[in-house]
Write an enzyme that holds these catalytic residues in place. Structure first.
Site, PDB file in Angstrom:
ATOM      1  N   LYS A 159      -5.867   3.530  -2.572  1.00  0.00           N
ATOM      2  CA  LYS A 159      -7.095   2.812  -2.154  1.00  0.00           C
ATOM      3  C   LYS A 159      -8.307   3.327  -2.900  1.00  0.00           C
ATOM      4  O   LYS A 159      -9.368   3.583  -2.315  1.00  0.00           O
ATOM      5  CB  LYS A 159      -7.308   2.920  -0.647  1.00  0.00           C
ATOM      6  CG  LYS A 159      -6.182   2.291   0.167  1.00  0.00           C
ATOM      7  CD  LYS A 159      -6.478   2.263   1.647  1.00  0.00           C
ATOM      8  CE  LYS A 159      -5.337   1.709   2.463  1.00  0.00           C
ATOM      9  NZ  LYS A 159      -4.104   2.545   2.459  1.00  0.00           N
TER      10      LYS A 159
HETATM   11  O1  LIG Z   1      -3.009  -0.344   1.827  1.00  0.00           O
HETATM   12  C1  LIG Z   1      -2.250  -0.056   2.761  1.00  0.00           C
HETATM   13  O2  LIG Z   1      -1.084   0.229   2.543  1.00  0.00           O
HETATM   14  C2  LIG Z   1      -2.750  -0.193   4.141  1.00  0.00           C
HETATM   15  C3  LIG Z   1      -3.736  -1.132   4.341  1.00  0.00           C
HETATM   16  C4  LIG Z   1      -4.084  -1.501   5.658  1.00  0.00           C
HETATM   17  O3  LIG Z   1      -4.882  -2.393   5.875  1.00  0.00           O
HETATM   18  N1  LIG Z   1      -3.477  -0.862   6.696  1.00  0.00           N
HETATM   19  C5  LIG Z   1      -2.523   0.108   6.508  1.00  0.00           C
HETATM   20  O4  LIG Z   1      -1.980   0.597   7.510  1.00  0.00           O
HETATM   21  N2  LIG Z   1      -2.209   0.505   5.232  1.00  0.00           N
HETATM   22  C6  LIG Z   1      -1.237   1.615   5.008  1.00  0.00           C
HETATM   23  O5  LIG Z   1       0.052   1.185   5.442  1.00  0.00           O
HETATM   24  C7  LIG Z   1       0.732   2.241   6.119  1.00  0.00           C
HETATM   25  C8  LIG Z   1       1.006   1.840   7.551  1.00  0.00           C
HETATM   26  O6  LIG Z   1       1.810   2.781   8.193  1.00  0.00           O
HETATM   27  P1  LIG Z   1       2.553   2.507   9.592  1.00  0.00           P
HETATM   28  O7  LIG Z   1       1.519   2.001  10.529  1.00  0.00           O
HETATM   29  O8  LIG Z   1       3.095   3.841   9.955  1.00  0.00           O
HETATM   30  O9  LIG Z   1       3.638   1.484   9.309  1.00  0.00           O
HETATM   31  C9  LIG Z   1      -0.138   3.478   5.951  1.00  0.00           C
HETATM   32  O10 LIG Z   1       0.270   4.146   4.764  1.00  0.00           O
HETATM   33  C10 LIG Z   1      -1.531   2.925   5.755  1.00  0.00           C
HETATM   34  O11 LIG Z   1      -2.331   3.774   4.976  1.00  0.00           O
END
Ligand SMILES: O=C(O)c1cc(=O)[nH]c(=O)n1[C@@H]1O[C@H](COP(=O)(O)O)[C@@H](O)[C@H]1O
Length: 274
Positions: free
Chosen positions: A95
């Site tokens: 990001k």
């Molecule tokens: O860019 C991302 O991957 C991301 C964007 C977003 O809007 N929300 C989001 O949760 N993420 C990433 O996606 C992953 C979600 O993780 P879980 O919620 O454990 O499945 C994490 O690595 C967050 O940093």
């Protein structure tokens, strides 16, 4: 190989839209790995080897490595994926967002040091801050658009005046990326599974552009609503990420088997809606 070519091949050959996110939290690692100097690498390698045939891509989150002085383990992990699972593209979730001269260094870090196939980038500093990533035409540049977190609405949901009339800021980001920044065909967008109506709107604005969709699993996003809103005519177009729900499905020495089972169930739940 171009990230988009590799992604499309993985969608077809694996018959999967699942992206497993690699977010290794040392406090959550199985007891038998705790305290080992290479614990983060060994944990992620086991997850990768247990799930690679079920995914269209992997997404390591750089903070989980950098916070624990484990960038060398991230390098080794991505090298392992390329060597043993070469058809599986790797998105470095960083990001990033900064002025162009600094962004050039971030691009070198992601693509030369870590050898990622794609990177997540924050678009809110504008075109010149994204140009250094776009200059790598074979690499994927996946821009934050409508993020999965509740605070995503604070700014992304504001109404703004644009050359195309009044619209929400995330809509303007989607339109700008699709119509201007995607000249090399290497852009994607992040839209959270927690906001299916906005996934549908972004799909409407961007044609078949690949969408990275985090927010199923631990954040409670709905798989059926995500697919209905975001799949393309040929039933692809989405990289649906799950991190914690897969990584921490088991706590014992068989943690990788437990992760595989959740990844399998998630892939099948996604495919049932395609
Ligand atoms: O860019 C991302 O991957 C991301 C964007 C977003 O809007 N929300 C989001 O949760 N993420 C990433 O996606 C992953 C979600 O993780 P879980 O919620 O454990 O499945 C994490 O690595 C967050 O940093």
């Amino acid at each position: 190989m171009h990230f988009m070519t590799a992604l499309q091949a993985a969608w077809q050959q694996r018959d999967s839209l699942l992206c497993v996110g690699l977010d290794p939290d040392p406090a959550k690692l199985p007891a038998h790995l705790q305290g080992r100097p290479d614990a983060i690498f060994e944990f992620c390698k086991a997850i990768v080897d247990a799930t690679a045939d079920l995914v269209c891509c992997f997404k390591p989150q750089i903070a989980y490595f950098a916070a624990h002085r484990a960038e060398d383990q991230l390098e080794a992990l991505i090298a392992h994926i390329h060597a043993v699972h070469p058809a599986t593209p790797v998105i470095l979730d960083a990001k990033r967002g900064d002025i162009g001269s600094t962004a050039e260094q971030y691009a070198v870090e992601a693509f030369e040091r870590f050898k990622a196939d794609a990177i997540t980038v924050n678009p809110y500093m504008g075109r010149d801050s994204v140009a250094p990533y776009l200059a790598w035409p074979d690499k994927g540049v996946i821009l934050l658009c409508r993020t999965s977190n509740p605070g995503g609405s604070d700014l992304q949901f504001l109404e703004v005046d644009t050359p195309h009339g009044r619209m929400k800021l995330y809509e303007h980001v989607a339109r700008t990326v699709a119509e201007d920044w995607n000249a090399s065909g290497n852009c994607g967008l992040v839209v959270g599974a927690t906001f299916p109506a906005e996934i549908a709107r972004v799909r409407e604005l961007t044609g078949d552009m690949p969408l990275l969709v985090p927010g199923i699993g631990a954040q409670g996003g709905d798989i059926a609503a995500t697919l209905a809103a975001g799949r393309t005519a040929n039933g692809t177009g989405l990289m649906i990420n799950s991190s914690r729900a897969v990584l921490y499905a088991g706590k014992g020495e068989d943690f990788a088997d437990a992760a595989r089972q959740v990844a399998l169930d998630t892939r099948d739940a996604i495919n049932a809606q395609r």
